[in-house]
Enzyme design. Structure first.
Site, PDB file in Angstrom:
ATOM      1  N   ASP A 256       0.933  -1.174  -0.013  1.00 54.58           N
ATOM      2  CA  ASP A 256      -0.137   0.019   0.087  1.00 54.58           C
ATOM      3  C   ASP A 256       0.855   1.216   0.063  1.00 54.58           C
ATOM      4  OD1 ASP A 256      -2.470   1.634   0.483  1.00 54.58           O
ATOM      5  OD2 ASP A 256      -1.303   2.173   2.229  1.00 54.58           O
TER       6      ASP A 256
ATOM      7  N   TYR B 181       2.994  10.061   0.217  1.00 51.29           N
ATOM      8  CA  TYR B 181       4.149   9.605   0.780  1.00 51.29           C
ATOM      9  C   TYR B 181       5.517  10.058   0.300  1.00 51.29           C
ATOM     10  CZ  TYR B 181       0.481   6.395   2.993  1.00 51.29           C
ATOM     11  OH  TYR B 181      -0.643   5.875   3.485  1.00 51.29           O
TER      12      TYR B 181
ATOM     13  N   LYS C 244      -3.432   5.833  -3.543  1.00 56.22           N
ATOM     14  CA  LYS C 244      -4.781   6.492  -3.286  1.00 56.22           C
ATOM     15  C   LYS C 244      -5.034   7.897  -4.086  1.00 56.22           C
ATOM     16  CE  LYS C 244      -3.599   5.241   1.758  1.00 56.22           C
ATOM     17  NZ  LYS C 244      -2.159   4.486   1.408  1.00 56.22           N
TER      18      LYS C 244
ATOM     19  N   GLY D 223      -1.199   1.286  10.713  1.00 50.31           N
ATOM     20  CA  GLY D 223      -0.816   1.479  11.750  1.00 50.31           C
ATOM     21  C   GLY D 223      -1.079   0.597  13.161  1.00 50.31           C
TER      22      GLY D 223
ATOM     23  N   ASN E  13       0.248   1.684  16.206  1.00 49.39           N
ATOM     24  CA  ASN E  13       0.003   3.084  16.654  1.00 49.39           C
ATOM     25  C   ASN E  13       1.278   3.941  16.386  1.00 49.39           C
ATOM     26  OD1 ASN E  13      -2.192   1.828  18.769  1.00 49.39           O
ATOM     27  ND2 ASN E  13      -2.803   3.448  17.709  1.00 49.39           N
ATOM     28  N   SER E  14       1.791   4.098  15.300  1.00 50.20           N
ATOM     29  CA  SER E  14       2.723   5.050  14.967  1.00 50.20           C
ATOM     30  C   SER E  14       4.146   4.890  15.575  1.00 50.20           C
ATOM     31  CB  SER E  14       2.243   6.665  15.231  1.00 50.20           C
ATOM     32  OG  SER E  14       1.136   7.042  14.258  1.00 50.20           O
ATOM     33  N   GLY E  15       4.188   3.345  16.060  1.00 48.46           N
ATOM     34  CA  GLY E  15       5.410   3.115  16.902  1.00 48.46           C
ATOM     35  C   GLY E  15       5.445   2.775  18.308  1.00 48.46           C
TER      36      GLY E  15
ATOM     37  N   LEU F 277       3.360   0.815  20.053  1.00 51.39           N
ATOM     38  CA  LEU F 277       3.265  -0.529  20.407  1.00 51.39           C
ATOM     39  C   LEU F 277       4.562  -1.284  19.921  1.00 51.39           C
ATOM     40  CD1 LEU F 277      -0.506  -1.207  19.813  1.00 51.39           C
ATOM     41  CD2 LEU F 277       0.661  -1.254  21.859  1.00 51.39           C
ATOM     42  N   ALA F 278       5.517  -0.725  19.105  1.00 53.40           N
ATOM     43  CA  ALA F 278       6.630  -1.200  18.734  1.00 53.40           C
ATOM     44  C   ALA F 278       7.720  -0.785  19.909  1.00 53.40           C
ATOM     45  CB  ALA F 278       7.116  -1.178  17.422  1.00 53.40           C
TER      46      ALA F 278
END
Length: 335
Positions: free
Chosen positions: A53, A58, A84, A234, A237-239, A241-242
């Site tokens: 995607d 981007y 998109k 995501g 969550n933009s990082g 949760l990482a």
């Protein structure tokens, strides 16, 4: 690795349950050189990922160019590609990249336009940047108040759900695309869009994760009944949760960091990674067709593949629900 596939709505387009979100290789929140970006794409392909995607936004075209260069080496029928529409790119000597979150963007300025002519033009422009003869899924990008605020939202929403939707429907009938939908970071605008017409799929970024499950209140149930598939962008969550400190493309608030830390502690008690739980959780919902974390390096691409395959015990999900970290009505993965 052979990844399973799921169909988008009632279309003939099927996507691998793990996709590749291509915003990071366009330079989101940090520059990415050509070589590691290409190696990340190749690594995902070697691991079985067949859904990619991207978007004109981007890197102001950079992501599409890199994705097209990588995918042209493979038979066109072997993968699914989404991009998109909603922003046309105009040449600009000093592109507003930093204020939009992009490092080292290409020399263009994005201009919002969700109208009929602009959506058709956007597809043509994307095909040229990609160097491909077709895409499979076209998504109207970033309609809603999250992007446009109240002042401009009504205008853009009307254009998207009249002229833009008409263009999408025509292009699908003409065989130019196989499926269409909307890609956003909020649920309210998708609920409103469902009142305006039928949609094959929605790409919902960051709003159905281990940290956030409010989409269960209405959107996901309605999507199941309407036959509209959800692509979960995501999932980290933009990082946050990482293991990072960013949420929704900005500094994470203290309460969400604390919630993340509680999630991580319980995962650690069960001998599993928080990233694996975050990646696998959304796929348990019947509306969800694919989860598409981003990757900017080969190591990140390999990690996404490993976390999807990591065994997770049923007790993990039960404890998360008992600790009120996971809603009791949230479908959970089978062990």
């Amino acid at each position: 690795m052979t990844l399973s596939t799921r169909r988008l709505g009632a279309t003939s387009v099927s996507v691998t349950t793990l996709g590749f979100g291509c915003a990071p290789i366009g330079g989101l929140l940090g520059a990415v050189d050509e070589r590691p970006a290409r190696h990340a794409l190749d690594t995902a392909w070697e691991g079985g990922v067949r859904y990619f995607d991207t978007a004109p936004f981007y890197g102001f075209g950079a992501s599409e160019r890199r994705v097209g260069d990588a995918l042209r080496e493979h038979p066109r029928d072997d993968y699914v590609l989404s991009t998109k529409a909603g922003r046309l790119l105009r040449p600009h000597a000093d592109p507003p990249g930093a204020e939009n979150g992009w490092e080292q963007p290409l020399p263009f300025r994005p201009v919002y336009d969700y109208g009929y002519d602009a959506v058709r033009r956007s597809l043509e422009d994307s095909l040229q940047r990609l160097g491909l003869e077709r895409i499979d899924v076209l998504l109207l990008h970033d309609i809603g108040r999250f992007t446009h605020a109240e002042a401009a939202h009504a205008h853009h929403f009307e254009a998207a759900t009249t002229g833009g939707l008409k263009a999408l429907m025509e292009m699908k009938r003409e065989g130019l695309i196989g499926a269409y939908g909307i890609g956003v970071n909020e649920t309210a605008v998708l609920m409103a869009a469902l009142e305006r017409g039928e949609w094959d799929c929605f790409l919902l970024a960051g709003r159905y994760t281990l940290l956030e499950q409010d989409a269960l209140d209405d959107l996901l149930t309605l999507c199941v009944s309407r036959g509209t598939s959800i692509i979960c962008g995501g999932p980290y969550n933009s990082g946050l949760l990482a293991g990072g400190a960013t949420w929704n493309y900005a500094e994470a608030p203290a309460d969400l960091i604390a919630r993340r830390d509680r999630l991580a502690a319980i995962c650690n008690d069960h001998g599993v990674s928080l990233r694996a739980a975050a990646l696998q959780f959304p796929l348990a919902h019947p509306a969800v067709a694919s989860v598409i974390p981003g990757a900017r390096t080969p190591d990140e691409a390999r990690d996404n593949l490993a976390r999807l395959a990591e065994p997770l015990p049923a007790d993990l999900w039960r404890e998360l629900q008992h600790e009120n970290l996971l809603r009791p009505d949230a479908p959970i993965p089978s062990a």
